[in-house]
Structure formats: structure tokens, C-alpha cells
Scaffold this motif. Sequence first.
Motif, PDB file in Angstrom:
ATOM      1  N   ALA A 350      36.330  35.734  40.053  1.00  0.00           N
ATOM      2  CA  ALA A 350      35.189  35.650  39.141  1.00  0.00           C
ATOM      3  C   ALA A 350      35.297  34.410  38.260  1.00  0.00           C
ATOM      4  CB  ALA A 350      35.109  36.903  38.277  1.00  0.00           C
ATOM      5  N   ALA A 351      36.510  34.117  37.784  1.00  0.00           N
ATOM      6  CA  ALA A 351      36.696  32.943  36.926  1.00  0.00           C
ATOM      7  C   ALA A 351      36.276  31.670  37.644  1.00  0.00           C
ATOM      8  CB  ALA A 351      38.152  32.856  36.481  1.00  0.00           C
ATOM      9  N   LYS A 352      36.660  31.539  38.916  1.00  0.00           N
ATOM     10  CA  LYS A 352      36.286  30.361  39.687  1.00  0.00           C
ATOM     11  C   LYS A 352      34.780  30.294  39.895  1.00  0.00           C
ATOM     12  CE  LYS A 352      37.146  28.046  44.098  1.00  0.00           C
ATOM     13  NZ  LYS A 352      37.882  28.096  45.394  1.00  0.00           N
ATOM     14  N   ALA A 353      34.162  31.427  40.229  1.00  0.00           N
ATOM     15  CA  ALA A 353      32.721  31.452  40.477  1.00  0.00           C
ATOM     16  C   ALA A 353      31.923  31.114  39.228  1.00  0.00           C
ATOM     17  CB  ALA A 353      32.306  32.824  41.012  1.00  0.00           C
ATOM     18  N   LEU A 354      32.445  31.511  38.058  1.00  0.00           N
ATOM     19  CA  LEU A 354      31.739  31.278  36.798  1.00  0.00           C
ATOM     20  C   LEU A 354      32.165  29.973  36.129  1.00  0.00           C
ATOM     21  CD1 LEU A 354      31.848  34.921  35.362  1.00  0.00           C
ATOM     22  CD2 LEU A 354      29.854  33.752  36.329  1.00  0.00           C
ATOM     23  N   GLY A 355      33.144  29.275  36.693  1.00  0.00           N
ATOM     24  CA  GLY A 355      33.595  28.017  36.109  1.00  0.00           C
ATOM     25  C   GLY A 355      34.348  28.188  34.816  1.00  0.00           C
ATOM     26  N   ILE A 356      35.125  29.263  34.712  1.00  0.00           N
ATOM     27  CA  ILE A 356      35.865  29.557  33.485  1.00  0.00           C
ATOM     28  C   ILE A 356      37.358  29.360  33.731  1.00  0.00           C
ATOM     29  CG2 ILE A 356      36.535  31.419  31.895  1.00  0.00           C
ATOM     30  CD1 ILE A 356      33.693  32.517  32.203  1.00  0.00           C
ATOM     31  N   ALA A 357      38.002  28.637  32.842  1.00  0.00           N
ATOM     32  CA  ALA A 357      39.445  28.412  32.932  1.00  0.00           C
ATOM     33  C   ALA A 357      40.175  29.511  32.157  1.00  0.00           C
ATOM     34  CB  ALA A 357      39.797  27.041  32.368  1.00  0.00           C
ATOM     35  N   VAL A 358      40.961  30.293  32.859  1.00  0.00           N
ATOM     36  CA  VAL A 358      41.706  31.367  32.211  1.00  0.00           C
ATOM     37  C   VAL A 358      42.951  30.781  31.557  1.00  0.00           C
ATOM     38  CG1 VAL A 358      42.958  33.527  32.582  1.00  0.00           C
ATOM     39  CG2 VAL A 358      40.881  33.043  33.901  1.00  0.00           C
ATOM     40  N   PRO A 359      43.193  31.065  30.274  1.00  0.00           N
ATOM     41  CA  PRO A 359      44.383  30.533  29.596  1.00  0.00           C
ATOM     42  C   PRO A 359      45.671  30.889  30.341  1.00  0.00           C
ATOM     43  CG  PRO A 359      42.882  31.547  28.012  1.00  0.00           C
ATOM     44  CD  PRO A 359      42.356  31.886  29.369  1.00  0.00           C
ATOM     45  N   HIS A 360      46.554  29.913  30.498  1.00  0.00           N
ATOM     46  CA  HIS A 360      47.816  30.149  31.212  1.00  0.00           C
ATOM     47  C   HIS A 360      48.646  31.236  30.535  1.00  0.00           C
ATOM     48  CE1 HIS A 360      47.311  26.931  34.091  1.00  0.00           C
ATOM     49  NE2 HIS A 360      47.014  26.080  33.116  1.00  0.00           N
ATOM     50  N   ALA A 361      48.554  31.321  29.222  1.00  0.00           N
ATOM     51  CA  ALA A 361      49.321  32.342  28.508  1.00  0.00           C
ATOM     52  C   ALA A 361      48.899  33.740  28.932  1.00  0.00           C
ATOM     53  CB  ALA A 361      49.139  32.170  27.003  1.00  0.00           C
ATOM     54  N   ARG A 362      47.616  33.915  29.203  1.00  0.00           N
ATOM     55  CA  ARG A 362      47.126  35.219  29.646  1.00  0.00           C
ATOM     56  C   ARG A 362      47.552  35.509  31.081  1.00  0.00           C
ATOM     57  NH1 ARG A 362      46.844  38.809  26.015  1.00  0.00           N
ATOM     58  NH2 ARG A 362      45.636  38.151  24.204  1.00  0.00           N
ATOM     59  N   LEU A 363      47.472  34.524  31.938  1.00  0.00           N
ATOM     60  CA  LEU A 363      47.902  34.716  33.318  1.00  0.00           C
ATOM     61  C   LEU A 363      49.379  35.105  33.387  1.00  0.00           C
ATOM     62  CD1 LEU A 363      46.135  31.802  35.229  1.00  0.00           C
ATOM     63  CD2 LEU A 363      45.782  34.256  35.579  1.00  0.00           C
ATOM     64  N   ALA A 364      50.166  34.532  32.496  1.00  0.00           N
ATOM     65  CA  ALA A 364      51.607  34.781  32.521  1.00  0.00           C
ATOM     66  C   ALA A 364      51.953  36.229  32.197  1.00  0.00           C
ATOM     67  CB  ALA A 364      52.317  33.839  31.549  1.00  0.00           C
ATOM     68  N   VAL A 365      51.126  36.887  31.394  1.00  0.00           N
ATOM     69  CA  VAL A 365      51.436  38.260  30.983  1.00  0.00           C
ATOM     70  C   VAL A 365      50.595  39.302  31.702  1.00  0.00           C
ATOM     71  CG1 VAL A 365      52.218  37.509  28.711  1.00  0.00           C
ATOM     72  CG2 VAL A 365      49.815  38.165  29.030  1.00  0.00           C
ATOM     73  N   ALA A 366      49.715  38.872  32.603  1.00  0.00           N
ATOM     74  CA  ALA A 366      48.848  39.819  33.316  1.00  0.00           C
ATOM     75  C   ALA A 366      49.672  40.709  34.235  1.00  0.00           C
ATOM     76  CB  ALA A 366      47.794  39.070  34.111  1.00  0.00           C
ATOM     77  N   ASP A 367      49.321  41.976  34.290  1.00  0.00           N
ATOM     78  CA  ASP A 367      49.988  42.917  35.193  1.00  0.00           C
ATOM     79  C   ASP A 367      49.478  42.777  36.619  1.00  0.00           C
ATOM     80  OD1 ASP A 367      51.523  44.722  33.184  1.00  0.00           O
ATOM     81  OD2 ASP A 367      49.488  44.615  32.356  1.00  0.00           O
ATOM     82  N   VAL A 368      48.200  42.436  36.752  1.00  0.00           N
ATOM     83  CA  VAL A 368      47.566  42.284  38.063  1.00  0.00           C
ATOM     84  C   VAL A 368      46.704  41.037  38.031  1.00  0.00           C
ATOM     85  CG1 VAL A 368      45.996  43.319  39.762  1.00  0.00           C
ATOM     86  CG2 VAL A 368      47.504  44.785  38.422  1.00  0.00           C
ATOM     87  N   VAL A 369      46.795  40.218  39.075  1.00  0.00           N
ATOM     88  CA  VAL A 369      45.939  39.036  39.198  1.00  0.00           C
ATOM     89  C   VAL A 369      45.291  39.067  40.582  1.00  0.00           C
ATOM     90  CG1 VAL A 369      45.811  36.520  39.236  1.00  0.00           C
ATOM     91  CG2 VAL A 369      47.366  37.663  37.631  1.00  0.00           C
ATOM     92  N   PHE A 370      43.963  39.086  40.593  1.00  0.00           N
ATOM     93  CA  PHE A 370      43.214  39.013  41.846  1.00  0.00           C
ATOM     94  C   PHE A 370      42.896  37.552  42.141  1.00  0.00           C
ATOM     95  CE2 PHE A 370      42.091  43.250  40.140  1.00  0.00           C
ATOM     96  CZ  PHE A 370      42.499  44.042  41.209  1.00  0.00           C
ATOM     97  N   LYS A 371      43.225  37.113  43.367  1.00  0.00           N
ATOM     98  CA  LYS A 371      43.010  35.711  43.729  1.00  0.00           C
ATOM     99  C   LYS A 371      42.011  35.592  44.880  1.00  0.00           C
ATOM    100  CE  LYS A 371      47.681  34.358  42.331  1.00  0.00           C
ATOM    101  NZ  LYS A 371      48.934  33.719  42.752  1.00  0.00           N
TER     102      LYS A 371
END
Length: 371
Positions: A350-371
Amino acid sequence: RTPRSALALTSAGAALSLDSVRDLASNWATIMAAQPCRGGVLPAGRRLACTSALMALLWPGSMLAQPPSARVARIGFLIEPRVDENMQSAVLEPFRQELRKLGYHEGRNVLLEVRSAEGVYARLRDLAEELVRQKPHVIVAAFPAPTLTAKSATSSIPVVGVGVVDPVAMGPAQSMARPGGNVTGISGYSLELVAKRLQLLREFVPQARRIAILANPDAGRGTLGGAIPGWERTLGAQIVVYRARSPEEFEGIFDAMARDGMQGLIVLADNNTYTNRIQLNELCLVRRMPSVWGSRYFLTGGGLASYQSDFPAMFRRAAAMVDRILKGERPQDMAFEQSTKLELAIDLRAAKALGIAVPHARLAVADVVFK
């Protein structure tokens, strides 16, 4: 021979408190021990046997005081959404796994009666009444609306509600520490979680100054109104609640959000938003609406993230509470628990489709990441 008064006592035993049962059993055994037995009184060993046997008869749910191998426990399970692959993996399977760890095995010593409303809120009442007629030893209600429905269907069968919204404010409990009625369980939702989702949305979309919340009036959640002014002050944003009971209302709500200039959306977890999650995810993409949801099981490529209590962890805890009830504890004395294990999921699709950059700090602590 057992006197008629003792038989009457036995039939009423289920309605007595545990302390009353103990007193009655003790008094009866004392009286019986003093009765003549071929010219004398009962030996001490027989007095003990009298006491033990009568206490087993009088104890509420005495069958359930037996070891797991000697009984069949009947558990009702009420859920609103259709039991699909997500609900199996997040709800039913963790519950069943924990039951097995506790010594309960379906087909041997436990019967699990599952009733799903198949996503139709109006069916919940009939299903709850059907379960009550089956006379289970305990009912597990998955999420707020089934819990409130089960509570209205019975005041005597213990109910373990899971993911309940503010049980004191919504009515199932008099207090978190001592619920006082026939409902206990796990609270998996709070206004603090909604506040956290709002903060996440602002991290993803810092320019958002108008934020929408999509809620279902039938979800058994209560009102958000009292908390909104504080959230608005904290975020420096306007927050508006839009309500939908059915998917037919979604298009009109997205039209209204566009007219109102909404720049982000919080989707609260309920049967309507889960059952129709694919449609809602697609609308978020088509309407270019960044959104944060109530659970990772709702994300299908259109929602940016979710933040919610861990569903499998809650239902494992529910199994432990069921075990305590089957062993004689009373729900009115069992504290409502607050879920403490939380899960952050981020959907990079969704982030890619909407052109939104997800903060790296949030990605680092996420329990699940859909790619």
C-alpha cells in the motif's frame, strides 16, 4: 440411605455458593455420622466417605471437578465473522492448541460447539440462544458484539468474552477486578490503541490535518466522542467519525470524506470492516486515502498499517480462563484481563501504491511487514 432432605439439598446445590455447599456437606455428614449403624455410630473412615461423597454431589458443576479423562466438557463458541482461514489461524486454532496443552482433546473429553453468524450481525441473537439451549458449561464469545449478545442470552452460563471493549462502560462487568456477573474475559481494545493509530497515521502522513475514523454503531464499542477533543489537541488536527453498518454505505462515506477534505483514515476493527476488507482496501487505493487499521488480518494491500492486540495471544489466554471455570472458579470472581501483547503490521504494498515513505524506525520495530 440418603434422607429426602439431602436429596432436595443435592438438587439445589448448583444454586449455592461454594462456601454454602461446604457448610451443608459438613453438617449433613456430621448428622449422618451420628446415626445408628447396627447398634453403633459410623466408623471414622465411613464418616470421611460420607463427607467426600456428599461434597462431590453438591459441588456446583461437580462433573467438572473430575479429572479431564473422566468427563466431557461442553464449550460453546460464538463468533460474528465467517470462520475463514484468518479466523481459523488467529482465533480458533490458538484456542484449540491451548486447550490441548491443558489436557482437553476434542473427541475425547471436550466438545467444542462453534456458531458463526457468517458476517451477519442480525443472526447473533438466535445463535447465542441456540448455544444456551445446548447447556454448555461455558461460552466463549469472540469480540465485543458476540460478548454482549451472549450476556443478554444467559445470566447463568459462564461467558468468556475476548477482545471486549471497555467491559465496565459497556456493561458486562461491574469492575475489572471483580466482574460480579457471569461474564469475564480479556479486553483487547482501548481508546489508547485508537490514539496510537492516529499517531502512526501522522508519522506516515505528516501533513494530515483532517483525519477520519470509520466505525460501526453495531460493533459494541461505545462512543469515541469524549476522547476526540483531546486527540485533536494532541495532533493539531480535526477528527471526524463516519459510521457504516454495511458495505453499501462505503462509497457514500468515501464521497463524504472527499468533500470534507479528509487526508487520512483510521478503520476500526469490526465484523463489517473485516468481512468487506477487500472492498475497503481497494477503496483506499482508488481514493488515495492513507489508512491505519485494527488488525493485520484486515490488510489486503490497500491499508498502510495496523496496530492491535495480538489475536492468537488473546485466545490462548481465553482457553486458560475456560480451564479455570471448568475447574470450579466463578466468572464473577475472575478479574477481566487487559491484553498486553500488541502487534504492529506495515503493508509496503500500500505504501508503494500511495507513494508514501514509511519511516525506517517504524519498519525496524514492526512485528509483521507485507511486501
